[in-house]
Each structure stands twice: as structure tokens, then as C-alpha cells.
Design an enzyme around this catalytic site. Structure first.
Site, PDB file in Angstrom:
ATOM      1  CG  HIS A 158      -1.713  -0.997   1.640  1.00  0.00           C
ATOM      2  ND1 HIS A 158      -1.277  -2.115   2.301  1.00  0.00           N
ATOM      3  CD2 HIS A 158      -3.057  -1.143   1.491  1.00  0.00           C
ATOM      4  CE1 HIS A 158      -2.317  -2.916   2.522  1.00  0.00           C
ATOM      5  NE2 HIS A 158      -3.399  -2.351   2.040  1.00  0.00           N
ATOM      6  CG  ASP A 198       1.905  -0.921   3.380  1.00  0.00           C
ATOM      7  OD1 ASP A 198       1.155  -0.624   4.330  1.00  0.00           O
ATOM      8  OD2 ASP A 198       1.585  -1.694   2.453  1.00  0.00           O
ATOM      9  CD  GLU A 202      -6.927 -11.561   3.486  1.00  0.00           C
ATOM     10  OE1 GLU A 202      -6.643 -10.677   2.644  1.00  0.00           O
ATOM     11  OE2 GLU A 202      -6.841 -11.377   4.711  1.00  0.00           O
ATOM     12  CG  ASP A 243      -8.726 -10.387   8.632  1.00  0.00           C
ATOM     13  OD1 ASP A 243      -8.393 -11.542   8.334  1.00  0.00           O
ATOM     14  OD2 ASP A 243      -8.565  -9.416   7.882  1.00  0.00           O
ATOM     15  CG  ASP A 269      -4.613 -10.721   8.391  1.00  0.00           C
ATOM     16  OD1 ASP A 269      -5.313 -11.323   7.556  1.00  0.00           O
ATOM     17  OD2 ASP A 269      -4.693  -9.491   8.577  1.00  0.00           O
TER      18      ASP A 269
HETATM   19  C1  XLS Z   1      -7.403  -6.456   4.955  1.00  0.00           C
HETATM   20  C2  XLS Z   1      -7.008  -6.755   3.585  1.00  0.00           C
HETATM   21  C3  XLS Z   1      -5.851  -5.932   3.058  1.00  0.00           C
HETATM   22  C4  XLS Z   1      -5.826  -5.990   1.576  1.00  0.00           C
HETATM   23  C5  XLS Z   1      -5.040  -4.906   0.926  1.00  0.00           C
HETATM   24  O1  XLS Z   1      -8.069  -7.218   5.620  1.00  0.00           O
HETATM   25  O2  XLS Z   1      -6.734  -8.105   3.483  1.00  0.00           O
HETATM   26  O3  XLS Z   1      -4.663  -6.362   3.627  1.00  0.00           O
HETATM   27  O4  XLS Z   1      -5.322  -7.210   1.139  1.00  0.00           O
HETATM   28  O5  XLS Z   1      -5.558  -3.657   1.217  1.00  0.00           O
HETATM   29 NI    NI Z   2      -5.901  -9.043   1.858  1.00  0.00          NI
HETATM   30 NI    NI Z   3      -7.389  -9.268   5.207  1.00  0.00          NI
END
Ligand code: XLS
Ligand code: NI
Ligand code: NI
Length: 433
Positions: free
Chosen positions: A99, A102, A266, A305, A307
Site C-alpha cells: 500500500h 506502507d 483471502e 481477521d 491474518d
Molecule cells: C485487509 C485486507 C488488506 C488488503 C489490501 O483485511 O486483506 O490487507 O489485502 O488492502
Molecule cells: Ni488481503
Molecule cells: Ni485481510
């Protein structure tokens, strides 16, 4: 002294290796179904989780100490880039993603933020000129700064829509300049907290127009990558407009974008939507809209989320099964939209996380390819739907209710239920994973 000092490039050592910083399954040159593993998987490192995130959670702030902190100046942005490219080299990954927020420090004005951004893009360009790593996709962070709190293109304030348009233009320009293969739009705060203050229909129309502007701009500048939207049902907004693959496909069709935009799916977002990852991939593939994937793993208990890096081979195998079955990636790839746990403080934790994730994906890919080559699941599908290959069934689809009704009434048609054989098929999958 660099951040990853003492960590050598990761090598493939085979399944018997006990070296924690070696690949046991990911062997870039190994050919799977006629294609190198690296070209199938197309791994990318996500700049935000690996380099911009500082270890905070809703209850506490930074836990990581990095040489590129604080991240509010150009010298540290460059130090961060140095570390990032060192890691791309160590992992031998073919791609990365970012992004705008970032990679560059935010300044007091749009113009100065853009200047910072362009200077970093120059810096990336120079680093990329001597390396194999490429840009899988770029995107704009339109959810962190307070200006985005009520959305970007769906904001009730047209000035924020304008700021979003200028931001995405600059990120598309940078993505094109670096030869990016896709451009991603994740909805960020495109959603709402309460209908009491939200005109939902108007917001959706604005989002549709915005995405059309993205596509118009793509053609104007001759960007050859794919435009992708990334579904997610909630978080940060209570209700996100791009809930899941099916919702996004409906949205894209409504605004005439089905031939122009594909999906970036995702794992964690699928789970939040109450789906499995392979469901989301299969829904997109069925409509020819499978673009790319954000690989991670959500905690099944937390409803958040999380991740995490993927570590569930059967889950990953079924996802790649549907990807391979639909022909594999073209411009898309496997982006690790995954972060360390906040207690994983060290440089080698970051490497181990990716090594493990890449190995899990490689095992998943190999299992998926073996299942496809064996053909057991395809045969079972063929048998289950065999009735539809008969002339009678085909003719039925071209007939009408009255014709069908007559046949059922006469007793000529009388359904005889057959086993779905789910356990047989689950046992079959277990032979491969
Ligand atoms: C957030 C999203 C983000 C996107 C990119 O949950 O996964 O990371 O992949 O903006
Ligand atoms: Ni994402
Ligand atoms: Ni995400």
C-alpha cells in the site's frame, strides 16, 4: 550490520531436512503438471504485515523493535526498503505487494506525501533493476488515516471521494511504473456502522462509479495488469459492501464491470463470511473472475481477521485444487497477507513464518496436482452428474414446465435417490494430503 544479518538464502533441502530455515517442499524449479512450482504459486511478500506493522493489537501498541522505526521519515522508509529487499532475496520470492502508506511517510499535504511516495518508488525501481523480484500488485491504504473513517469512495463527503480518486491515481501510476501485474482495491471502510446515518443505495452507486473510473484510468494510461477487488464481510466496518465473492460478482455486473475486474480472494475473509476458502475460489472461478489470492489463515474461534501464516495443508490443497482446475494463475499469485504473532519479535521469526507458509502452499499445490492427475474427484463428479449428459435431460432444459409436468404425472419420471458418497471422497482426499 543489517536486520537479517547472519541469515543465509533459504535452500530447498527436501522433506527429510530438519533445518528449520530450509524449504522441505517448496522447490521453485520442480515441475508440477508441466509448470515450475515457482510459476504456479507466484509467491508475494506483503509489505504491510512484514515491514509496516509494529506488533500492536486492540489492547496494546508496538512490540517490535526495528531499525526502520520510527516510520515517519524518509531515511527510515529507505532503511525499511533495504530490509524488505534483503528478505525478498533471502526467500527468493518472485513478487511483493504494497500500500502507499506502507512504503512512504505520510506528510502534511497530499503533494508532499506524493513526493515522498515517488521518491520511494524510484528507490524500489533501482533495487528491482538488479533483482528478479517483481511487483504482484500495488494498492492504496484508504482506511487507516482519520480522513477515511466514513469510507473512501462511499464517503458522505465528496471531498473525500476526490482525495480517494487522487490517491488511487497515484498508486496506479506507481504500480504501472514498477511493472505491477495487478492493481488491488480492498474495500477498507467501504461499508457502514449504522443505517441510521447511511444512504446505502447512494454509497453503492458512488463505489460503482469510482471503480469505473479506475478502469477508465487503467485504459487511459495503458496499464496492462488486472484490476482486482478483494471481498471481506466485516472489519473494519460492521457491514462491508463487498461481503464475499458472490456479492462482489453481483456488484461488478450491476455496474458493468464484469469483463474488466476480477477478484482477489483471502482465506481469512472467506472464514469471516462463513465460507471456506475453496468455496470463494470456486465461486469466482465459476464466473471466470478468479484473479489472485491473499494466503493466510484465520483463527476459527476468534471471529476476527487474525491474518496468521497458513499451516493447514488439507485446506490449502483444496484451494489450489480449484485454482489448478480453473487453469491456474495468469497475472495473479499467492500473496502472504499474513503477519507474525506479536510475541514473535525476531528477524528469523519473519523468515521462518514465510518459509513455513511457502512449504505449506507447496505441499498443498503438489497434493492438488496429484488429485487432478489421478482424476478421482473429477470421475466422481462426472458420475454424479451423468444424468445430465443424456439426451432426455438436455431436451428437458429446452422444454417447459407443462411438458415436464406431463412426464412426472405419467410416472415416466420418478427420482431414485443415490448416495452422495461424501465420506468416500473425504477419504480419497486424505490419501493425497
Ligand atoms: C485487509 C485486507 C488488506 C488488503 C489490501 O483485511 O486483506 O490487507 O489485502 O488492502
Ligand atoms: Ni488481503
Ligand atoms: Ni485481510
Amino acid at each position: 550490520m543489517t536486520f537479517f544479518d547472519g541469515i543465509a538464502p533459504i535452500q530447498y533441502e527436501g522433506p527429510e531436512s530438519t533445518n528449520p530455515l530450509a524449504f522441505r517442499h517448496y522447490n521453485p524449479d520442480e515441475v508440477v503438471m508441466g509448470k515450475r512450482m515457482e510459476d504456479h504459486l507466484r509467491f508475494a511478500v506483503a509489505y504491510w504485515h512484514s515491514f509496516a506493522w509494529e506488533g500492536g493489537d486492540p489492547f496494546g501498541g508496538q512490540t517490535f523493535v526495528r531499525p526502520w522505526h520510527p516510520q515517519d521519515r524518509m531515511e527510515t522508509a529507505k532503511a525499511k526498503a533495504d530490509a524488505a529487499f534483503d528478505m525478498f532475496d533471502i526467500l527468493n520470492v518472485p513478487f511483493f505487494c504494497w500500500h502507499d502508506a506502507d512504503v512512504r511517510p505520510e506528510a502534511d499535504s497530499f503533494a508532499q506525501s506524493l513526493k515522498n511516495f515517488e521518491e520511494i518508488i524510484d528507490y524500489f525501481e533501482e533495487k528491482m533493476s538488479t533483482r528478479k523480484v517483481k511487483l504482484l500488485w500495488g494498492t492504496a491504504n484508504m482506511f487507516s488515516h482519520r480522513r477515511w473513517m466514513a469510507g473512501a469512495s462511499t464517503n458522505p463527503d465528496p471531498d473525500v471521494f476526490a482525495y480517494a480518486a487522487a490517491t488511487v491515481k497515484s498508486c496506479m501510476d506507481a504500480t504501472k511504473r514498477l511493472g505491477g501485474q495487478n492493481y488491488v482495491l480492498w474495500g477498507g471502510r467501504e461499508g457502514y456502522e449504522t443505517l441510521l446515518n447511511t444512504d446505502l443505495g447512494r454509497e453503492l452507486d458512488h463505489m460503482g462509479r469510482f471503480l469505473n473510473m479506475v478502469v477508465e484510468y487503467k485504459h487511459k494510461i495503458g496499464f496492462e495488469g488486472t484490476i482486482l477487488v478483494e471481498p471481506k464481510p466485516q472489519e473494519p466496518s460492521k457491514h462491508q459492501y463487498d461481503f464475499d465473492a458472490a456479492t462482489c460478482i453481483g456488484f461488478l455486473r450491476k455496474y458493468g464491470l464484469e469483463g474488466e475486474v476480477k477478484l482477489n480472494l483471502e482465506q481469512g475473509h472467506a472464514i469471516l463470511a462463513g465460507h471456506s476458502f475453496e468455496h470463494e475460489v470456486a465461486v469466482a472461478a465459476a464466473d471466470g473472475m478468479l484473479g489472485s489470492i491473499d494466503m493466510n489463515r484465520n483463527d476459527y474461534q476468534s471471529g476476527w481477521d487474525t491474518d496468521q501464516f497458513p499451516n493447514n495443508v488439507p485446506e490449502v490443497a483444496l484451494t489450489y485444487y480449484h485454482i489448478l482446475k480453473s487453469g491456474g494463475f495468469s497475472t495473479g499469485g499467492t500473496n502472504f497477507d499474513a503477519k507474525l504473532r506479536r510475541q514473535s519479535l525476531d528477524a528469523d521469526d519473519l523468515i521462518a513464518a514465510h518459509v513455513g507458509g511457502m512449504d505449506v502452499c507447496a505441499r498443498g499445490l503438489k497434493a492438488a496436482a496429484a488429485m487432478l492427475e489421478d482424476g478421482g474427484l473429477e470421475d466422481a463428479l462426472k458420475q454424479r452428474y451423468a444424468g445430465w449428459d443424456t439426451a432426455g435431460a438436455k431436451a428437458m432444459l429446452d422444454s417447459d414446465f407443462d411438458t415436464i409436468f406431463t412426464k412426472v404425472l405419467s410416472g415416466e419420471i420418478d427420482p431414485q435417490p443415490r448416495s452422495g458418497r461424501q465420506e468416500y471422497l473425504e477419504n480419497y482426499v486424505n490419501r493425497f494430503v
